[in-house]
Design a protein around this motif. Structure first.
Motif, PDB file in Angstrom:
ATOM      1  N   ARG A   1      10.752  17.095  -0.714  1.00 16.17           N
ATOM      2  CA  ARG A   1      10.832  18.306  -0.109  1.00 16.17           C
ATOM      3  C   ARG A   1       9.937  18.413   1.079  1.00 16.17           C
ATOM      4  NH1 ARG A   1      13.601  17.591  -4.916  1.00 16.17           N
ATOM      5  NH2 ARG A   1      14.786  19.531  -5.774  1.00 16.17           N
ATOM      6  N   ALA A   2      10.484  19.316   1.883  1.00 13.81           N
ATOM      7  CA  ALA A   2       9.382  19.513   3.052  1.00 13.81           C
ATOM      8  C   ALA A   2       8.101  20.366   2.674  1.00 13.81           C
ATOM      9  CB  ALA A   2       9.997  20.394   4.133  1.00 13.81           C
ATOM     10  N   GLY A   3       7.010  20.195   3.210  1.00 19.55           N
ATOM     11  CA  GLY A   3       6.017  20.982   2.853  1.00 19.55           C
ATOM     12  C   GLY A   3       4.813  20.557   3.606  1.00 19.55           C
ATOM     13  N   THR A   4       3.623  21.092   3.228  1.00 28.24           N
ATOM     14  CA  THR A   4       2.059  20.732   3.675  1.00 28.24           C
ATOM     15  C   THR A   4       1.450  20.302   2.479  1.00 28.24           C
ATOM     16  OG1 THR A   4       1.416  22.830   3.767  1.00 28.24           O
ATOM     17  CG2 THR A   4       2.287  22.304   5.651  1.00 28.24           C
ATOM     18  N   ARG A   5       1.716  20.213   1.062  1.00 26.72           N
ATOM     19  CA  ARG A   5       0.851  19.981   0.135  1.00 26.72           C
ATOM     20  C   ARG A   5       0.853  18.541  -0.166  1.00 26.72           C
ATOM     21  NH1 ARG A   5       3.290  24.663  -2.229  1.00 26.72           N
ATOM     22  NH2 ARG A   5       5.196  23.484  -2.763  1.00 26.72           N
ATOM     23  N   LYS A   6      -0.432  18.113  -1.016  1.00 19.55           N
ATOM     24  CA  LYS A   6      -0.480  16.730  -1.139  1.00 19.55           C
ATOM     25  C   LYS A   6       0.615  16.339  -2.064  1.00 19.55           C
ATOM     26  CE  LYS A   6      -4.441  14.968  -2.253  1.00 19.55           C
ATOM     27  NZ  LYS A   6      -5.421  14.752  -3.092  1.00 19.55           N
ATOM     28  N   VAL A   7       1.448  14.933  -1.990  1.00 18.34           N
ATOM     29  CA  VAL A   7       2.304  14.578  -2.752  1.00 18.34           C
ATOM     30  C   VAL A   7       1.946  13.528  -3.639  1.00 18.34           C
ATOM     31  CG1 VAL A   7       4.415  13.463  -2.675  1.00 18.34           C
ATOM     32  CG2 VAL A   7       4.182  15.069  -1.079  1.00 18.34           C
ATOM     33  N   VAL A   8       1.877  13.699  -5.138  1.00 17.01           N
ATOM     34  CA  VAL A   8       1.425  12.816  -5.870  1.00 17.01           C
ATOM     35  C   VAL A   8       2.657  12.145  -6.707  1.00 17.01           C
ATOM     36  CG1 VAL A   8       0.080  12.679  -7.967  1.00 17.01           C
ATOM     37  CG2 VAL A   8      -0.712  14.276  -6.163  1.00 17.01           C
TER      38      VAL A   8
ATOM     39  N   SER B   1      10.675   6.210   3.376  1.00 20.02           N
ATOM     40  CA  SER B   1      11.506   7.047   4.059  1.00 20.02           C
ATOM     41  C   SER B   1      10.310   7.917   4.731  1.00 20.02           C
ATOM     42  CB  SER B   1      12.603   7.892   3.202  1.00 20.02           C
ATOM     43  OG  SER B   1      13.206   8.766   4.224  1.00 20.02           O
ATOM     44  N   ALA B   2       9.395   8.420   4.019  1.00 20.96           N
ATOM     45  CA  ALA B   2       8.432   9.453   4.608  1.00 20.96           C
ATOM     46  C   ALA B   2       7.626   8.581   5.699  1.00 20.96           C
ATOM     47  CB  ALA B   2       7.531   9.958   3.560  1.00 20.96           C
TER      48      ALA B   2
ATOM     49  N   ARG C   1       1.583  14.160   5.613  1.00 19.67           N
ATOM     50  CA  ARG C   1       1.054  14.638   4.513  1.00 19.67           C
ATOM     51  C   ARG C   1       0.206  13.542   3.661  1.00 19.67           C
ATOM     52  NH1 ARG C   1       6.296  17.525   1.409  1.00 19.67           N
ATOM     53  NH2 ARG C   1       7.237  15.760   2.700  1.00 19.67           N
ATOM     54  N   ALA C   2      -0.577  13.876   2.883  1.00 22.55           N
ATOM     55  CA  ALA C   2      -1.381  12.937   2.086  1.00 22.55           C
ATOM     56  C   ALA C   2      -0.361  12.550   0.828  1.00 22.55           C
ATOM     57  CB  ALA C   2      -2.664  13.368   1.687  1.00 22.55           C
ATOM     58  N   PHE C   3      -0.487  11.270   0.566  1.00 24.29           N
ATOM     59  CA  PHE C   3       0.456  10.914  -0.645  1.00 24.29           C
ATOM     60  C   PHE C   3      -0.512  10.143  -1.470  1.00 24.29           C
ATOM     61  CE2 PHE C   3       3.450  11.512   2.997  1.00 24.29           C
ATOM     62  CZ  PHE C   3       4.653  12.032   2.271  1.00 24.29           C
ATOM     63  N   GLU C   4      -0.400  10.268  -2.837  1.00 20.10           N
ATOM     64  CA  GLU C   4      -0.968   9.264  -3.722  1.00 20.10           C
ATOM     65  C   GLU C   4      -0.025   9.044  -4.832  1.00 20.10           C
ATOM     66  OE1 GLU C   4      -4.325  11.210  -5.725  1.00 20.10           O
ATOM     67  OE2 GLU C   4      -5.443  11.691  -3.535  1.00 20.10           O
ATOM     68  N   LEU C   5      -0.019   7.585  -4.853  1.00 19.30           N
ATOM     69  CA  LEU C   5       1.026   6.833  -5.997  1.00 19.30           C
ATOM     70  C   LEU C   5       0.142   6.406  -7.028  1.00 19.30           C
ATOM     71  CD1 LEU C   5       3.448   5.585  -7.077  1.00 19.30           C
ATOM     72  CD2 LEU C   5       2.955   3.391  -5.540  1.00 19.30           C
ATOM     73  N   TYR C   6       0.503   7.156  -8.490  1.00 16.85           N
ATOM     74  CA  TYR C   6      -0.038   6.633  -9.774  1.00 16.85           C
ATOM     75  C   TYR C   6       0.886   5.551 -10.334  1.00 16.85           C
ATOM     76  CZ  TYR C   6      -4.124   9.631  -8.717  1.00 16.85           C
ATOM     77  OH  TYR C   6      -5.254  10.342  -8.165  1.00 16.85           O
ATOM     78  N   TRP C   7       0.677   4.427 -10.463  1.00 19.38           N
ATOM     79  CA  TRP C   7       1.637   3.502 -11.214  1.00 19.38           C
ATOM     80  C   TRP C   7       1.310   2.896 -12.401  1.00 19.38           C
ATOM     81  CZ3 TRP C   7       4.166  -1.180  -8.281  1.00 19.38           C
ATOM     82  CH2 TRP C   7       5.473  -1.607  -9.150  1.00 19.38           C
ATOM     83  N   GLY C   8       2.002   3.137 -13.432  1.00 19.36           N
ATOM     84  CA  GLY C   8       1.255   2.742 -14.614  1.00 19.36           C
ATOM     85  C   GLY C   8       2.432   1.851 -15.190  1.00 19.36           C
TER      86      GLY C   8
ATOM     87  N   SER D   1      -3.262   5.694   6.801  1.00 18.50           N
ATOM     88  CA  SER D   1      -4.706   6.194   6.231  1.00 18.50           C
ATOM     89  C   SER D   1      -4.174   7.336   5.307  1.00 18.50           C
ATOM     90  CB  SER D   1      -5.210   6.838   7.493  1.00 18.50           C
ATOM     91  OG  SER D   1      -4.478   7.648   8.094  1.00 18.50           O
ATOM     92  N   GLY D   2      -3.135   8.021   5.356  1.00 16.32           N
ATOM     93  CA  GLY D   2      -3.068   9.200   4.197  1.00 16.32           C
ATOM     94  C   GLY D   2      -2.328   8.791   2.967  1.00 16.32           C
ATOM     95  N   PHE D   3      -2.169   7.436   2.662  1.00 17.78           N
ATOM     96  CA  PHE D   3      -1.597   7.066   1.282  1.00 17.78           C
ATOM     97  C   PHE D   3      -2.770   6.534   0.456  1.00 17.78           C
ATOM     98  CE2 PHE D   3       0.301   3.488  -0.876  1.00 17.78           C
ATOM     99  CZ  PHE D   3       0.916   4.207  -1.892  1.00 17.78           C
ATOM    100  N   LYS D   4      -2.619   6.734  -0.771  1.00 17.45           N
ATOM    101  CA  LYS D   4      -3.330   6.076  -1.698  1.00 17.45           C
ATOM    102  C   LYS D   4      -2.569   5.647  -2.829  1.00 17.45           C
ATOM    103  CE  LYS D   4      -7.959   7.242  -4.051  1.00 17.45           C
ATOM    104  NZ  LYS D   4      -8.970   8.324  -4.550  1.00 17.45           N
ATOM    105  N   PHE D   5      -3.288   4.263  -3.347  1.00 17.62           N
ATOM    106  CA  PHE D   5      -2.344   3.755  -4.336  1.00 17.62           C
ATOM    107  C   PHE D   5      -3.546   3.471  -5.442  1.00 17.62           C
ATOM    108  CE2 PHE D   5      -1.070  -0.841  -5.970  1.00 17.62           C
ATOM    109  CZ  PHE D   5      -0.272  -0.290  -7.126  1.00 17.62           C
ATOM    110  N   ILE D   6      -3.100   4.169  -6.763  1.00 12.69           N
ATOM    111  CA  ILE D   6      -3.814   3.837  -7.964  1.00 12.69           C
ATOM    112  C   ILE D   6      -3.017   3.144  -9.013  1.00 12.69           C
ATOM    113  CG2 ILE D   6      -5.442   5.095  -9.546  1.00 12.69           C
ATOM    114  CD1 ILE D   6      -4.454   6.746  -6.427  1.00 12.69           C
ATOM    115  N   PRO D   7      -3.197   1.861  -9.350  1.00 15.56           N
ATOM    116  CA  PRO D   7      -2.488   1.143 -10.329  1.00 15.56           C
ATOM    117  C   PRO D   7      -3.054   1.349 -11.750  1.00 15.56           C
ATOM    118  CG  PRO D   7      -3.533  -0.538  -9.099  1.00 15.56           C
ATOM    119  CD  PRO D   7      -3.979   0.999  -8.558  1.00 15.56           C
ATOM    120  N   VAL D   8      -2.379   1.703 -12.859  1.00 14.10           N
ATOM    121  CA  VAL D   8      -3.153   2.136 -14.081  1.00 14.10           C
ATOM    122  C   VAL D   8      -2.421   1.181 -14.940  1.00 14.10           C
ATOM    123  CG1 VAL D   8      -3.604   3.959 -15.569  1.00 14.10           C
ATOM    124  CG2 VAL D   8      -3.283   4.423 -13.116  1.00 14.10           C
TER     125      VAL D   8
END
Length: 240
Positions: free
Chosen positions: A101-108, A125-126, A133-140, A161-168
């Motif tokens: 969705r369009a917006g300004t909030r951080k996408v998790v 695509s983004a 926007r800031a993006f964070e990916l938590y992949w379990g 720079s706005g993307f963060k990857f956290i593998p779990v």
């Protein structure tokens, strides 16, 4: 929605039990979809089976599927063998409403296993659209070897720079030095203003519903939590 007949251009093993299937058509640019959507593929006997689309629509050369073979689940093995043998696929595309969705909030993004597939398409695509926007990916995953495209989000993190990857990792893996437990629990612990984020969840039904419940308990509004599974349950009349 369109019914399309495709050629199977490649099948590659990505990890222990995950295969990437690339489908091509005479004019792939005529197939409209959005990152996060899925298609259905006709199996032998006529049954239509849903698969997430694993690449962004900006990549016009092919449509990508990630198929995981699970012991005791014969259907995935049968479909993979069907695609290897016939080199053809009959699909219906696109389906689903879990798109960015369009917006300004951080996408998790919180994903489990091959739930990475639609989120991969969404994030690609983004990035292609230069979304700021800031993006964070938590992949379990159960073990580190289950991150079947581990180097890809690591590369995104280096490039964007706005993307963060956290593998779990949730299972026993003595060599793993990163985050452990459930990916959404790590996200809840890491994010300070959790109700100010948009959440996209992708994985098994049990995983999606557990994450959804915990996010609601943390004060995240329903309107900021997105998943195909939630959409399907609501269409079936469930009040969630």
């Amino acid at each position: 929605m369109q019914e399309v007949f495709c050629q199977v251009s490649a099948i590659d093993q990505l990890g222990n039990d995950v295969y990437r299937v690339k489908l091509t058509t005479a004019d792939s640019q005529s197939i409209p979809y959005q990152g996060g959507q899925y298609l259905t593929l006709q199996a032998s006997g006529g049954r239509w089976i849903p698969f997430s689309i694993g690449n962004a629509p900006e990549e016009k050369s092919h449509i990508e599927l990630h198929i995981r073979l699970i012991p005791g689940h014969q259907l995935a093995e049968d479909i993979l063998q069907q695609l290897k043998t016939t080199k053809k696929a009959h699909i219906q595309i696109p389906m689903g409403h879990c798109v960015l969705r369009a917006g300004t909030r951080k996408v998790v993004c919180i994903v489990g296993g091959t739930g990475f597939s639609p989120i991969k398409a969404m994030l690609e695509s983004a990035f292609a659209q230069n979304d700021k926007r800031a993006f964070e990916l938590y992949w379990g995953a159960q073990t580190a070897s289950d991150f079947y495209l581990y180097d890809l989000p690591k590369a995104w993190q280096s490039k964007h720079s706005g993307f963060k990857f956290i593998p779990v990792v949730s299972g026993s893996d003595s060599n793993w030095q990163g985050e452990t437990g459930f990916p959404h629990a790590v996200a809840i612990n890491n994010i300070k203003q959790i109700s100010d984020c948009d959440f996209y969840i992708s994985g098994s039904e049990g995983m999606v519903m557990a994450v959804y419940s915990d996010l609601l308990q943390q004060g995240v509004p329903k309107k900021q939590i997105f998943s195909d599974m939630l959409d399907i349950k609501r269409e079936m009349g469930e009040d969630i």
